[in-house]
Design an enzyme around this catalytic site. Structure first.
Site, PDB file in Angstrom:
ATOM      1  N   LEU A  23      68.171  43.786  28.757  1.00  0.00           N
ATOM      2  CA  LEU A  23      69.119  43.962  27.657  1.00  0.00           C
ATOM      3  C   LEU A  23      70.123  42.823  27.782  1.00  0.00           C
ATOM      4  CD1 LEU A  23      70.214  47.719  27.319  1.00  0.00           C
ATOM      5  CD2 LEU A  23      69.165  46.298  25.568  1.00  0.00           C
ATOM      6  N   ASP A  24      70.418  42.137  26.705  1.00  0.00           N
ATOM      7  CA  ASP A  24      71.409  41.060  26.748  1.00  0.00           C
ATOM      8  C   ASP A  24      72.744  41.591  27.255  1.00  0.00           C
ATOM      9  OD1 ASP A  24      69.602  39.262  25.769  1.00  0.00           O
ATOM     10  OD2 ASP A  24      70.306  39.353  23.696  1.00  0.00           O
ATOM     11  N   PRO A  25      73.566  40.742  27.886  1.00  0.00           N
ATOM     12  CA  PRO A  25      74.897  41.182  28.322  1.00  0.00           C
ATOM     13  C   PRO A  25      75.731  41.783  27.189  1.00  0.00           C
ATOM     14  CG  PRO A  25      74.369  39.088  29.349  1.00  0.00           C
ATOM     15  CD  PRO A  25      73.261  39.370  28.365  1.00  0.00           C
ATOM     16  N   LEU A  26      75.534  41.301  25.953  1.00  0.00           N
ATOM     17  CA  LEU A  26      76.306  41.825  24.822  1.00  0.00           C
ATOM     18  C   LEU A  26      75.753  43.141  24.282  1.00  0.00           C
ATOM     19  CD1 LEU A  26      77.215  38.644  22.724  1.00  0.00           C
ATOM     20  CD2 LEU A  26      78.673  39.974  24.240  1.00  0.00           C
ATOM     21  N   ALA A  27      74.643  43.605  24.834  1.00  0.00           N
ATOM     22  CA  ALA A  27      74.061  44.883  24.408  1.00  0.00           C
ATOM     23  C   ALA A  27      74.380  45.967  25.433  1.00  0.00           C
ATOM     24  CB  ALA A  27      72.551  44.742  24.253  1.00  0.00           C
TER      25      ALA A  27
END
Length: 318
Positions: free
Chosen positions: A49-53
């Site tokens: 999961l992306d850091p922004l997710a």
């Protein structure tokens, strides 16, 4: 003289933890924090999961790591928030705004745009992604100011439902196949509406049969005792809950664990979960072809016993 570092002894831990990943942390960082808390010998996650997710990040420990690919290949579900009227360099909130346009859309137009991207579609992976070209991640090219040619990939959007819409803020529920870039979907919906858009927030709510129900944050995990943390672990076969169950007697179970094919009257099936005579004696995964049960991923006898010790009171899925 520097004080000697105390070496914390690791232990065999088996099972699946449903982690609610926080904003700003990479999937690997979240995994390492949980692994330290469990003092686990072996652990892995089931897709980044992306850091922004934020949201569901199933973590596998011990024997469960053998089946992480099942979750990697599974369909996913997300709650995505789109900022209409703005496009960015990365198609999400991390990038710089490249274009601003007026937002003058109707509910009917939004529904039409969502329908347009439902079903089997082709997506061009974004430059700011970990996908590799010539051994180098695309985001490395992007950071160097280079754009390289990317081949479109086929993905399936099973459904897009509108959860909320307020002028330039659109929240949608997306069910999709693995490999779907929600950032690209947000950008494409924005272009279809004529105003542009970028992904301003993303939360994963499902992966195959797994949901956020029962998921814990790292803070909640850290506040628990070791016994309480262990109690949060779900059995390794949780990842295979959608697969048909095959139960074997003692003799056939031993042969299956040795990799020997067994005749079966069951219909051909791409993937099954296989058990011994005990309800929770999970042996591994297999497939049925031409009347034969063939092993795919096997647990060792030690791992089978480890699972029985970790989850003695939990029954397998029926």
């Amino acid at each position: 003289m520097q004080p000697q570092r105390v070496r914390i002894p690791k232990r065999a831990v088996h099972g699946v933890l449903l982690l609610d990943k926080p904003l700003g942390l990479s999937s690997n960082d979240a995994l390492q924090k949980a692994k330290r808390l469990y003092r686990a010998e072996k652990a892995g996650h089931t897709g980044t999961l992306d850091p922004l997710a934020t949201g569901l990040l199933p973590l596998c420990f011990g024997a469960a790591t053998k089946f992480s690919q099942v979750s990697l290949d599974a369909d996913k579900r997300y709650t995505a928030t789109l900022k209409l009227g703005e496009t960015t360099t990365t198609a999400d909130a991390e990038g710089e705004v490249t274009k601003t346009r007026e937002v003058a859309v109707t509910r009917e137009q939004i529904e039409s745009a969502c329908r347009r991207f439902t079903g089997a579609i082709d997506q061009v992976p974004p430059m700011h992604s970990a996908l590799k070209k010539d051994g180098k991640a695309l985001y490395e090219y992007a950071r160097a100011g280079q754009e390289v040619e990317r081949e479109a990939r086929s993905v399936t959007i099973h459904s897009i439902d509108i959860l909320d819409w307020q002028h330039d803020r659109l929240v949608i529920d997306v069910r999709c196949s693995k490999g779907t870039y929600i950032r690209t979907l947000a950008e494409d919906i924005g272009e279809a509406l004529g105003c542009g858009a970028h992904l301003s927030a993303l939360r994963r709510t499902g992966s195959g049969p797994l949901t956020l129900t029962g998921a814990v944050t790292l803070e909640q995990l850290a506040a628990k005792t070791e016994a309480e943390r262990d109690a949060l672990l779900q059995p390794a076969d949780t990842l295979l809950a959608d697969c048909p169950l095959v139960r074997l007697n003692d003799e056939d179970a031993g042969r299956f664990l040795s990799g020997v094919r067994r005749r079966t009257p069951l219909a051909d099936t791409k993937q099954v979960r296989v058990y011994g005579p005990q309800p929770q004696a999970f042996l591994g995964s297999g497939h049925i072809t031409a009347g034969e049960l063939i092993s795919t991923r096997l647990l060792s006898p030690l791992e089978v016993q480890g699972l029985l010790n970790t989850h003695p009171a939990q029954e397998s899925f029926t």
